[in-house]
Design an enzyme around this catalytic site. Structure first.
Site, PDB file in Angstrom:
ATOM      1  CB  VAL A   1      -0.929   0.005   1.242  1.00 27.67           C
ATOM      2  CG1 VAL A   1      -1.716   1.292   1.325  1.00 27.67           C
ATOM      3  CG2 VAL A   1      -1.886  -1.175   1.212  1.00 27.67           C
ATOM      4  CE  LYS A   2       2.396   6.871  -4.314  1.00 27.02           C
ATOM      5  NZ  LYS A   2       3.008   6.997  -5.632  1.00 27.02           N
ATOM      6  CB  THR A   3      -0.471   5.729   2.784  1.00 24.16           C
ATOM      7  OG1 THR A   3      -1.457   6.634   3.252  1.00 24.16           O
ATOM      8  CG2 THR A   3       0.521   5.441   3.905  1.00 24.16           C
TER       9      THR A   3
END
Ligand code: 5RP
Length: 293
Positions: free
Chosen positions: A204-206
């Site tokens: 996941v990219k955040t």
């Protein structure tokens, strides 16, 4: 409705207990197939466990962003220094020579362009899995608008991509898109990253925020951070360092690299933080020494 009586309200993230990894080094990926693991091992360096992704997908909704007017001139020379190239199929096919042998994370969603107020409406899954395979993609990236009007569509798109990715052993990167009205805090990012992971994203990219270690602890798959708007180099390196210190497994940075006056040296300094454990300050000193050579 869940029984509200007697529910525990205090959160416990067990920050002192790392998630157990039996046989494979990428968080939460023990039980995936060999092909999926092979692709993840191209993304995450088996020695450091981390990744430096170069994001140049902004044009898919922003057009020719500053620094990305000519991908062939500004991005191609940086590819050698990235572990993963993150872009659209159009950008990669037209402007990036197929000679770097880097993992590709293919941006596979479309959103409304910046001409619209709400980018979340009308998002879609726009790249056939067979074309991703044809491009030798190691992952596909799907944008999700948690809390936005397009939330439902974007989660459905993510789920479709996960189903197709699982069929062929291709991991999905879930990207948390943050609307203007949303607070960039640990509460929001924990919610958004956890939803994407539970729907099957392999990583996941955040965005980095205060209490980031809680966001990381509550997400059962690796997190990489976006850079966001251009910061002075020392601040961007400090942010990358803080994210790694809190347990992130890398960065997927764009503007803080290609809008830097010295993008090659910046990439090199980011690698020192992500793969060699330098602090932000040490990496900035290294950056300065490189540009003054
Ligand atoms: C947008 C993206 C971009 O790739 C992301 O924002 C990374 O670029 P930057 O470091 O410039 O923020 O995923 O949804």
């Amino acid at each position: 409705m869940a029984d509200a009586v007697g529910n525990k309200v205090a959160h416990n993230y067990y920050l002192d207990i790392p998630q157990k990894q039996d046989t494979y080094f990428v968080k939460g990926m023990n039980n995936t197939d060999w092909g999926m693991k092979d692709r993840l091992s191209r993304i995450f360096n088996p020695k450091s466990g981390n990744t430096v992704m170069l994001a140049f997908d902004h044009g898919y909704f922003m057009g020719p962003t500053a620094g990305l007017e000519r991908l062939d001139v500004t991005i191609a020379p940086l590819c050698e220094m990235a572990d993963v190239l993150m872009g659209t199929r159009g950008a990669i096919r037209t402007c990036i020579p197929p000679v770097y042998n880097k993992a590709v994370c293919l941006r596979a969603t479309h959103d409304q362009s910046v001409l619209f107020d709400d980018l979340s409406i009308g998002n879609g899954f726009c790249t056939d899995i067979e074309d991703a395979i044809r491009m030798n993609a190691s992952a596909i990236a799907m944008q999700c608008f948690i809390g936005g009007k397009g939330e439902r569509d974007s989660i459905e798109n993510l789920c479709r991509a996960v189903d197709m990715g699982n069929k062929y052993g291709i991991p999905v990167l879930g990207v948390t898109a943050v609307g203007k009205e949303m607070e960039r805090n640990a509460k929001y990012f924990s919610l958004a990253t956890r939803i994407l992971a539970e729907q099957g994203a392999s990583f996941v990219k955040t965005y980095y925020c205060e209490d980031f270690e809680k966001v990381v602890a509550a997400c059962p798959v690796p997190i990489v951070i976006a850079g966001g708007k251009k910061l002075p180099e020392n601040e961007a390196l400090e942010m990358a360092y803080n994210a790694i210190r809190c347990g992130a497994n890398g960065v997927d940075m764009g503007r803080n690299v290609f809008q830097s006056e010295h993008p090659v040296e910046m990439m090199s300094a980011i690698r020192k933080v992500v793969h060699e454990g330098l602090t932000g300050k040490e990496a900035y000193d290294y950056y300065l020494s490189e540009i003054n050579k």
